[in-house]
Write a protein that holds these residues in place. Sequence first.
Motif, mmCIF file in Angstrom:
data_model
loop_
_atom_site.group_PDB
_atom_site.id
_atom_site.type_symbol
_atom_site.label_atom_id
_atom_site.label_comp_id
_atom_site.label_asym_id
_atom_site.label_seq_id
_atom_site.Cartn_x
_atom_site.Cartn_y
_atom_site.Cartn_z
ATOM 1 N N HIS A 1 1.581 5.368 1.332
ATOM 2 C CA HIS A 1 1.371 6.321 2.420
ATOM 3 C C HIS A 1 1.959 7.682 2.066
ATOM 4 C CE1 HIS A 1 5.347 4.682 3.649
ATOM 5 N NE2 HIS A 1 5.541 5.823 4.291
ATOM 6 N N SER B 1 -5.284 1.421 -4.948
ATOM 7 C CA SER B 1 -4.416 0.964 -3.855
ATOM 8 C C SER B 1 -5.019 1.309 -2.502
ATOM 9 C CB SER B 1 -3.037 1.622 -3.953
ATOM 10 O OG SER B 1 -2.314 1.078 -5.017
ATOM 11 N N ALA B 2 -4.688 0.486 -1.522
ATOM 12 C CA ALA B 2 -5.146 0.731 -0.148
ATOM 13 C C ALA B 2 -4.059 1.475 0.616
ATOM 14 C CB ALA B 2 -5.445 -0.596 0.533
ATOM 15 N N PRO B 3 -4.439 2.182 1.676
ATOM 16 C CA PRO B 3 -3.419 2.767 2.556
ATOM 17 C C PRO B 3 -2.502 1.665 3.079
ATOM 18 C CG PRO B 3 -5.617 3.598 3.120
ATOM 19 C CD PRO B 3 -5.813 2.488 2.129
ATOM 20 N N GLY C 1 -3.598 2.496 9.039
ATOM 21 C CA GLY C 1 -4.625 2.385 8.009
ATOM 22 C C GLY C 1 -5.105 3.706 7.445
ATOM 23 N N SER D 1 -6.253 10.480 -0.768
ATOM 24 C CA SER D 1 -7.575 9.980 -1.150
ATOM 25 C C SER D 1 -7.725 9.884 -2.664
ATOM 26 C CB SER D 1 -8.683 10.859 -0.545
ATOM 27 O OG SER D 1 -8.552 12.180 -0.989
ATOM 28 N N GLY E 1 -3.033 5.861 5.799
ATOM 29 C CA GLY E 1 -2.215 6.272 4.653
ATOM 30 C C GLY E 1 -1.487 7.576 4.913
ATOM 31 N N ASN F 1 -0.467 -1.086 4.942
ATOM 32 C CA ASN F 1 -0.905 -1.994 6.014
ATOM 33 C C ASN F 1 0.173 -2.172 7.081
ATOM 34 O OD1 ASN F 1 1.003 -3.623 4.800
ATOM 35 N ND2 ASN F 1 -0.433 -5.209 4.129
ATOM 36 N N GLY G 1 0.804 -1.225 0.000
ATOM 37 C CA GLY G 1 0.000 0.000 0.000
ATOM 38 C C GLY G 1 0.836 1.274 0.000
ATOM 39 N N SER H 1 -5.629 6.886 -3.933
ATOM 40 C CA SER H 1 -6.333 5.639 -3.646
ATOM 41 C C SER H 1 -7.452 5.401 -4.662
ATOM 42 C CB SER H 1 -6.907 5.714 -2.225
ATOM 43 O OG SER H 1 -7.409 4.465 -1.844
ATOM 44 N N ARG H 2 -8.146 6.484 -5.006
ATOM 45 C CA ARG H 2 -9.266 6.376 -5.950
ATOM 46 C C ARG H 2 -8.786 5.989 -7.346
ATOM 47 N NH1 ARG H 2 -10.885 10.035 -9.413
ATOM 48 N NH2 ARG H 2 -9.663 11.675 -8.412
#
Length: 331
Positions: free
Chosen positions: A225, A263-265, A272, A255, A274, A267, A223, A258-259
Amino acid sequence: MPYDDSSPAPESRDAIDPDRPWYTRRSTLAVAVAVLAPTLLAGWVLTQVVTETGADAKRPAALSPLPASHTAAGDAKSSASPSPSPSSSPSPTASASPQAPAPAKGPLAGKTVVIDPGHNTGNFKHTDEIDRQVDIGTNRKECDTTGTTTNSGYMEAEFSMDVSRRLRAVLEERGVKVVLTHEAGTARPWGPCIDERARIGNEARADAVVSVHADGVSAGNRGYHVILPARVKAGAADTAAIVGPSRQLGERIGSNFSRTTGSAPANYLGSGTGLVVRDDLGGLNLSTRPKVFIECGNMRDGKDAAQLMSAEWRQKAAQGIADGIVGFLGG
Ligand code: ZN
């Protein structure tokens, strides 16, 4: 220029001189023109008919679509940029997308964004230079680092430069003035040092600065950050004025990133969100402009690395970062 003011060209001085003899001979000249005009006009018309025909025959070549569109793009681009900048010169990215940037309007008018491609592909060959210590206010630190690589050898510095160029193209399309802290190639064989990277943003009076990176931690950590400046005040470092706006910038970039990428923040840090606050990065400590770092993914994780090595994914990453910046700037 001063010498123009003190020494007018002879033509301009003559034109306004009321003592010139031609003034008194005006009526004679007018008669001569009146007599000669019909003859000259007839000759001119005949000449024009011939040359226009000749010109028409050549026109398809002269107006072929490629040069015409290139000229239009160049004109529109120069009119959108009030002053020349390194970023307005042709680059591989610019020539790949010949569309003219939209003129800056509304809140984006006159905005400057500094993009800092993390590390430099030449740093591996200049370890003595980049190991030199520089003052970051809170302490001393290496001038720059090599950055990480994927297990297959794709360099973080290569990744960060590619995303930075894509990001520049997206922002310039919106009419934003963009400055990169360095360019790939021989112009800058290593660095810049982290204090200089900060200084470039400060001296450009950037409205936003983003430093592009990818992380290098053990597999399974995944992810993105965004790193925000902590509040520090020591030596040349004083981030009090940028902590708030940098957080706003970072939240928007996170944000949107991620959109667009899916991808996710991360881990493995940031709980969580990011978002991570750090007080040990010279590039943030020495900045006087709103600034964040983004770690786009983990180069040492196979799944993240596959994304980082995809040009299509990097375009999405650049788009997300750009959307965050534009949102922060109010565009
Ligand atoms: Zn890095």
